[in-house]
Design a protein around this motif. Structure first.
Motif, PDB file in Angstrom:
ATOM      1  N   LEU A 245     -12.202   0.389   0.940  1.00 51.33           N
ATOM      2  CA  LEU A 245     -10.867   0.265   1.525  1.00 51.33           C
ATOM      3  C   LEU A 245     -10.125   1.610   1.478  1.00 51.33           C
ATOM      4  O   LEU A 245     -10.512   2.542   0.773  1.00 51.33           O
ATOM      5  CB  LEU A 245     -10.045  -0.820   0.828  1.00 51.33           C
ATOM      6  CG  LEU A 245     -10.582  -2.252   0.940  1.00 51.33           C
ATOM      7  CD1 LEU A 245      -9.735  -3.196   0.080  1.00 51.33           C
ATOM      8  CD2 LEU A 245     -10.587  -2.725   2.378  1.00 51.33           C
ATOM      9  N   LEU A 246      -9.063   1.693   2.247  1.00 49.86           N
ATOM     10  CA  LEU A 246      -8.229   2.885   2.238  1.00 49.86           C
ATOM     11  C   LEU A 246      -7.234   2.785   1.095  1.00 49.86           C
ATOM     12  O   LEU A 246      -6.642   1.722   0.861  1.00 49.86           O
ATOM     13  CB  LEU A 246      -7.493   3.028   3.568  1.00 49.86           C
ATOM     14  CG  LEU A 246      -8.364   3.350   4.787  1.00 49.86           C
ATOM     15  CD1 LEU A 246      -7.576   3.177   6.071  1.00 49.86           C
ATOM     16  CD2 LEU A 246      -8.917   4.761   4.701  1.00 49.86           C
ATOM     17  N   SER A 247      -7.047   3.874   0.379  1.00 49.09           N
ATOM     18  CA  SER A 247      -6.120   3.873  -0.745  1.00 49.09           C
ATOM     19  C   SER A 247      -4.689   3.788  -0.222  1.00 49.09           C
ATOM     20  O   SER A 247      -4.267   4.610   0.597  1.00 49.09           O
ATOM     21  CB  SER A 247      -6.296   5.133  -1.590  1.00 49.09           C
ATOM     22  OG  SER A 247      -5.288   5.206  -2.582  1.00 49.09           O
ATOM     23  N   GLU A 248      -3.945   2.810  -0.730  1.00 48.12           N
ATOM     24  CA  GLU A 248      -2.563   2.635  -0.293  1.00 48.12           C
ATOM     25  C   GLU A 248      -1.592   3.503  -1.079  1.00 48.12           C
ATOM     26  O   GLU A 248      -0.375   3.374  -0.927  1.00 48.12           O
ATOM     27  CB  GLU A 248      -2.189   1.154  -0.391  1.00 48.12           C
ATOM     28  CG  GLU A 248      -3.016   0.283   0.533  1.00 48.12           C
ATOM     29  CD  GLU A 248      -2.607  -1.174   0.531  1.00 48.12           C
ATOM     30  OE1 GLU A 248      -1.554  -1.486  -0.070  1.00 48.12           O
ATOM     31  OE2 GLU A 248      -3.325  -1.997   1.131  1.00 48.12           O
ATOM     32  N   GLU A 249      -2.123   4.410  -1.911  1.00 49.05           N
ATOM     33  CA  GLU A 249      -1.264   5.379  -2.574  1.00 49.05           C
ATOM     34  C   GLU A 249      -0.854   6.493  -1.626  1.00 49.05           C
ATOM     35  O   GLU A 249       0.091   7.239  -1.912  1.00 49.05           O
ATOM     36  CB  GLU A 249      -1.975   5.964  -3.795  1.00 49.05           C
ATOM     37  CG  GLU A 249      -2.260   4.941  -4.888  1.00 49.05           C
ATOM     38  CD  GLU A 249      -2.909   5.581  -6.097  1.00 49.05           C
ATOM     39  OE1 GLU A 249      -2.719   6.811  -6.262  1.00 49.05           O
ATOM     40  OE2 GLU A 249      -3.602   4.877  -6.853  1.00 49.05           O
ATOM     41  N   PHE A 250      -1.592   6.653  -0.521  1.00 48.72           N
ATOM     42  CA  PHE A 250      -1.287   7.688   0.452  1.00 48.72           C
ATOM     43  C   PHE A 250      -0.634   7.026   1.670  1.00 48.72           C
ATOM     44  O   PHE A 250      -1.188   6.083   2.233  1.00 48.72           O
ATOM     45  CB  PHE A 250      -2.560   8.429   0.873  1.00 48.72           C
ATOM     46  CG  PHE A 250      -3.264   9.094  -0.276  1.00 48.72           C
ATOM     47  CD1 PHE A 250      -2.887  10.344  -0.707  1.00 48.72           C
ATOM     48  CD2 PHE A 250      -4.307   8.447  -0.933  1.00 48.72           C
ATOM     49  CE1 PHE A 250      -3.527  10.962  -1.772  1.00 48.72           C
ATOM     50  CE2 PHE A 250      -4.959   9.050  -1.993  1.00 48.72           C
ATOM     51  CZ  PHE A 250      -4.568  10.313  -2.419  1.00 48.72           C
ATOM     52  N   ARG A 251       0.508   7.562   2.076  1.00 50.81           N
ATOM     53  CA  ARG A 251       1.271   6.912   3.129  1.00 50.81           C
ATOM     54  C   ARG A 251       1.126   7.607   4.479  1.00 50.81           C
ATOM     55  O   ARG A 251       1.015   6.959   5.517  1.00 50.81           O
ATOM     56  CB  ARG A 251       2.746   6.845   2.731  1.00 50.81           C
ATOM     57  CG  ARG A 251       3.588   6.011   3.679  1.00 50.81           C
ATOM     58  CD  ARG A 251       5.031   5.902   3.206  1.00 50.81           C
ATOM     59  NE  ARG A 251       5.772   4.986   4.043  1.00 50.81           N
ATOM     60  CZ  ARG A 251       5.826   3.680   3.877  1.00 50.81           C
ATOM     61  NH1 ARG A 251       5.183   3.139   2.865  1.00 50.81           N
ATOM     62  NH2 ARG A 251       6.511   2.901   4.688  1.00 50.81           N
ATOM     63  N   GLU A 252       1.129   8.946   4.491  1.00 47.19           N
ATOM     64  CA  GLU A 252       1.131   9.695   5.743  1.00 47.19           C
ATOM     65  C   GLU A 252      -0.169  10.471   5.973  1.00 47.19           C
ATOM     66  O   GLU A 252      -0.672  10.537   7.088  1.00 47.19           O
ATOM     67  CB  GLU A 252       2.308  10.686   5.765  1.00 47.19           C
ATOM     68  CG  GLU A 252       3.677  10.029   5.749  1.00 47.19           C
ATOM     69  CD  GLU A 252       4.021   9.379   7.068  1.00 47.19           C
ATOM     70  OE1 GLU A 252       3.386   9.714   8.079  1.00 47.19           O
ATOM     71  OE2 GLU A 252       4.934   8.532   7.092  1.00 47.19           O
TER      72      GLU A 252
END
Length: 680
Positions: A245-252
């Motif tokens: 999955l993509l890490s949701e700690e990074f927003r942009e």
């Protein structure tokens, strides 16, 4: 999707029987395992009926083969999404089926919604999903987990325009299971290169290779393994995405680089495929100045990895690499005993193919142990609890998948997840491996290797308890990870008392403790060995081994230590021990009607948790008699001739001083039953 298999029509009688069985199981689960387990079992049963049974890691078979899911996040900007979708449909190859997911993150332009309606009316494979406000990682994770059905995924920016022949090179590359993600060559509208793979500079920022070079720049036309690729256009297998999955700690920013580095950390490779080409209007839908916090977070998280990459002569490697040796890959998730039982077969495979590359995929905790034998050239770790997780397996001449050869987890029925034993579970593991690997069924014992560092740590552990390897230690592993293989706990004190009367020192090890591990000289080392190899070195310290856990008796057998194996009914001893010699067996009587059940266990919870016929049948008197016989066959060296005991007692001067036995009472048997149920 493939048509679901149909079952024979249910009759009223069969429905009544099924309902009665479920009611009986429901009452048993509630009575013996509690309300929480009943709720959990009910949820699993509902998921099973709906075909949505969840597993920790997605399996490739969970998705529609031949279907490719394309996911695009978009908001307003009809001038971008229209040419993107039209070029996608115009260049889509007929060999692949399409599922197009448009994740809208809050469009307010009515022209965009009108266009969505036109697309869905004219193309049944296009689905528009309303998402919350723009959050790249979270939006993609939810969109794919809830709606994607394809075996392969393609992630696209809405500011890309596909060129003919862009898809096939990406999907073909994924046939190599070691490729975690494949990225395309991206071009600016003027035809110059925008992205040809990604490397990292001294500031620990990602830099696009060949940026600004002509589109036909020769170095940019060579497929290569790179540290990362941009997710403006990538293809990957669905199960790989679901594992990481993509890490949701990074927003942009940096979520694509983070994903790629996590793939590489797990052993996968990242491919830049220049045969796939698209136009990319970089940053047409977002502000590139908003990613400062993400970039700093990325540098902190991956600092050591980036330093290691920068220390190399080059971060880019050619693909495909030089022609590898013939490769044989074995996939086996099970524990220590199962692998040790196969060591002789694996060594025979090594001798049969001395020039080949042998690869073993197993749990990470087993790798150090198996590396000591020097049989395998490479190891691929299986994530704990995710036996079906996608693995970075190299292209192999032969691949042997032994994940479920002993138990069929797909044939289970009823409220609880019982598995059904397969016929192969009744075979000796060595014989099974030899048959499957195409080898002669000849057994040659392979001695256990030495693990010097682990032995030093175990000696220090023993020294903290005033023990040394020269003392008459008896290693006890009486509680197995599988409760059905554990001996009956209230029987422990009688065995421990007998061993102490013989001048022996019981040393308890394993991963499960018990209030019945009590004795004046007993040393409890449960959960005090940090690794499997430390556990092996501790078992090797024993003069005898008494165990129910399969790993302990395989360790003892390969180390040449006499052992007493307690089989509590799941497995017949001949199926596991027939190739060893220094052992005795305590097993239930052959007259027991349900023996052996081959690890299926008692389906009747009342039988399992109240009468326990298998474990109750193996009495302390039986185990003590078997140990006397073992000690008579293999007496201790250096034991005193006097002092009683079949192997001779050690003089008291050689034994360490122990504190007096604690006088706190043992829990009553009724309370013990409840503890057993809770632990199970």
């Amino acid at each position: 999707m493939p048509a679901p298999t149909t079952s024979p029509a249910a009759t009223p009688v069969s429905r009544l029987r099924q309902g009665a069985r479920l009611c009986r199981e429901t009452l048993q689960v509630l009575r013996y395992l509690g309300l929480r387990t009943l709720v959990w079992a009910g949820i699993r049963q509902l998921q099973r009926l709906l075909g949505r049974e969840g597993i920790p890691c997605a399996h490739a078979d969970d998705f529609d083969p031949g279907l490719i899911t394309v996911a695009i996040l978009t908001k307003d900007r009809l001038d971008l999404i229209r040419p993107c979708v039209e070029s996608l449909l115009a260049t889509w190859p007929p060999a692949y089926r399409l599922q197009l997911l448009l994740g809208d993150t809050g469009s307010r332009d009515p022209r965009v919604w009108r266009y969505y309606r036109e697309l869905q009316e004219s193309h049944g494979v296009i689905h528009v999903v309303k998402l919350s406000r723009y959050f790249y990682s979270r939006n993609y994770n939810r969109l794919i987990r809830r709606h994607a059905r394809g075996q392969y995924l393609v992630l696209l920016n809405n500011d890309t325009i596909m060129l003919p022949g862009w898809l096939e090179p990406l999907i073909e590359a994924l046939a190599d299971k070691s490729i975690g993600v494949a990225g395309a060559k991206l071009l600016f509208p003027d035809g110059t290169i925008q992205h040809g793979g990604m490397v990292f500079n001294r500031d620990r920022d990602g830099v696009h290779l060949h940026r600004g070079q002509p589109g036909d720049h020769p170095p940019a036309d060579i497929p290569a393994l790179v540290p990362a690729v941009t997710f403006a256009c990538v293809a990957l297998r669905h199960d790989v995405f679901r594992r990481f999955l993509l890490s949701e700690e990074f927003r942009e920013e940096c979520m694509d680089s983070d994903f790629c580095l996590r793939l590489r950390q797990a052993g996968f490779r990242v491919l830049y495929q220049p045969r796939s080409q698209l136009y990319h209007l970089e940053c047409a839908t977002r502000n590139p100045d908003k990613g400062g916090a993400d970039r700093e977070r990325f540098r902190v998280r991956w600092g050591e990895t980036l330093e290691e990459l920068l220390s190399r002569d080059t971060q880019v490697q050619p693909f495909p690499p030089a022609a590898p040796r013939p490769t044989y890959t074995i996939i086996r998730d099970d524990g220590v005993g199962d692998l040790l039982a196969g060591v002789s077969a694996f060594a025979q495979l090594r001798r049969a193919h001395p020039e080949a590359r042998l690869v073993l995929a197993t749990y990470a905790r087993n790798i150090r142990m198996m590396a000591g034998f020097g049989i395998f050239d490479e190891f691929v770790p299986i994530p704990d609890g995710c036996k079906y997780a996608p693995l970075p397996l190299p292209r192999a001449q032969r691949e042997y998948n032994f994940l479920d050869f002993e138990m069929d987890f797909h044939a289970r029925r009823g409220l609880l997840p019982w598995a059904v034993p397969t016929p192969d579970n009744q075979l000796n593991r060595h014989a099974f491996y030899c048959r499957e690997l195409g080898l002669k069924d000849g057994f040659e014992p392979v001695p256990l290797p030495a693990y010097p560092e682990e032995r030093r740590r175990v000696e220090e552990l023993l020294a903290r308890h005033n023990l040394s390897p020269e003392l008459p230690l008896v290693i006890l592993t009486l509680l197995a990870s599988n409760p059905g293989r554990s001996w009956w706990e209230p029987y422990f004190p009688a065995l421990i008392r007998f061993l102490e009367e013989q001048g022996l020192i019981p040393v308890v090890t394993g991963v499960k403790d018990s209030p019945y591990f009590r004795g004046r000289r007993l040393v409890n080392l449960v959960n005090q060995t940090a690794t499997i190899t430390e556990y092996i070195e501790l078992v090797k310290m024993g003069r005898y081994v008494i165990c129910t856990d399969t790993s302990a008796y395989h360790i003892a057998a390969l180390a040449g230590i006499p052992f007493l194996a307690i089989f509590t009914g799941g497995i017949h001893p001949a199926a596991r021990l027939s190739l060893y010699d220094k052992y005795e067996v305590a097993a239930p009587p052959e007259s027991l009607p349900c023996y052996p059940c081959w690890d299926e266990g008692c389906r009747d919870l009342a039988l399992r948790h109240r009468r326990e016929p298998c474990r109750l049948a193996i009495t302390p008197q039986m185990v003590i008699a078997k140990f006397r016989r073992l000690a008579a066959r293999f007496p201790l060296e250096g034991a005193a001739a006097s002092g009683g005991g079949s192997g001779g007692a050690y003089p008291p001067a050689l034994l360490p001083d122990f504190p007096p036995l604690c006088c706190c009472p043992l829990p009553p048997l009724k309370k013990f039953y409840r503890l057993q149920v809770i632990r199970w």
